[in-house]
Design a protein around this motif. Sequence first.
Motif, PDB file in Angstrom:
ATOM      1  N   ALA A   1       0.849  -1.205   0.000  1.00 22.89           N
ATOM      2  CA  ALA A   1       0.000   0.000   0.000  1.00 22.89           C
ATOM      3  C   ALA A   1       0.878   1.245   0.000  1.00 22.89           C
ATOM      4  O   ALA A   1       0.772   2.104   0.862  1.00 22.89           O
ATOM      5  CB  ALA A   1      -0.923  -0.003   1.210  1.00 22.89           C
ATOM      6  N   SER A   2       1.748   1.350  -0.992  1.00 24.91           N
ATOM      7  CA  SER A   2       2.668   2.475  -1.030  1.00 24.91           C
ATOM      8  C   SER A   2       1.976   3.731  -1.559  1.00 24.91           C
ATOM      9  O   SER A   2       1.049   3.660  -2.354  1.00 24.91           O
ATOM     10  CB  SER A   2       3.887   2.142  -1.882  1.00 24.91           C
ATOM     11  OG  SER A   2       3.486   1.835  -3.199  1.00 24.91           O
ATOM     12  N   ASP A   3       2.455   4.858  -1.100  1.00 20.51           N
ATOM     13  CA  ASP A   3       1.917   6.160  -1.485  1.00 20.51           C
ATOM     14  C   ASP A   3       2.735   6.686  -2.663  1.00 20.51           C
ATOM     15  O   ASP A   3       3.856   7.165  -2.489  1.00 20.51           O
ATOM     16  CB  ASP A   3       1.992   7.112  -0.287  1.00 20.51           C
ATOM     17  CG  ASP A   3       1.393   8.477  -0.569  1.00 20.51           C
ATOM     18  OD1 ASP A   3       0.962   8.722  -1.716  1.00 20.51           O
ATOM     19  OD2 ASP A   3       1.350   9.296   0.365  1.00 20.51           O
ATOM     20  N   ASP A   4       2.185   6.585  -3.854  1.00 20.81           N
ATOM     21  CA  ASP A   4       2.917   6.976  -5.057  1.00 20.81           C
ATOM     22  C   ASP A   4       3.292   8.454  -5.055  1.00 20.81           C
ATOM     23  O   ASP A   4       4.342   8.822  -5.563  1.00 20.81           O
ATOM     24  CB  ASP A   4       2.100   6.658  -6.309  1.00 20.81           C
ATOM     25  CG  ASP A   4       1.961   5.157  -6.539  1.00 20.81           C
ATOM     26  OD1 ASP A   4       2.803   4.394  -6.028  1.00 20.81           O
ATOM     27  OD2 ASP A   4       1.008   4.750  -7.229  1.00 20.81           O
ATOM     28  N   ILE A   5       2.457   9.279  -4.489  1.00 21.25           N
ATOM     29  CA  ILE A   5       2.746  10.720  -4.434  1.00 21.25           C
ATOM     30  C   ILE A   5       3.945  10.971  -3.531  1.00 21.25           C
ATOM     31  O   ILE A   5       4.841  11.752  -3.871  1.00 21.25           O
ATOM     32  CB  ILE A   5       1.509  11.515  -3.968  1.00 21.25           C
ATOM     33  CG1 ILE A   5       0.391  11.369  -5.019  1.00 21.25           C
ATOM     34  CG2 ILE A   5       1.851  12.975  -3.715  1.00 21.25           C
ATOM     35  CD1 ILE A   5      -0.944  11.923  -4.586  1.00 21.25           C
TER      36      ILE A   5
END
Length: 55
Positions: free
Chosen positions: A29-33
């Motif tokens: 669940a990585s935060d691409d931003i």
Amino acid sequence: MTVASHISELKKKHDNLSHMVEAAQRAPASDDIQIAEWKKQKLRIKEEISRLQQA
């Protein structure tokens, strides 16, 4: 602070950001931003290191 010590600190920050990016990219669940922001910071630091080394 000497130029050499400043470059050393910048390299440490760059390495730390590299580890953060790698860990975040492995997380499901990585935060691409956030990852993109860290990559931009890495690039700015790398450019600053190059600029200082040429001076």
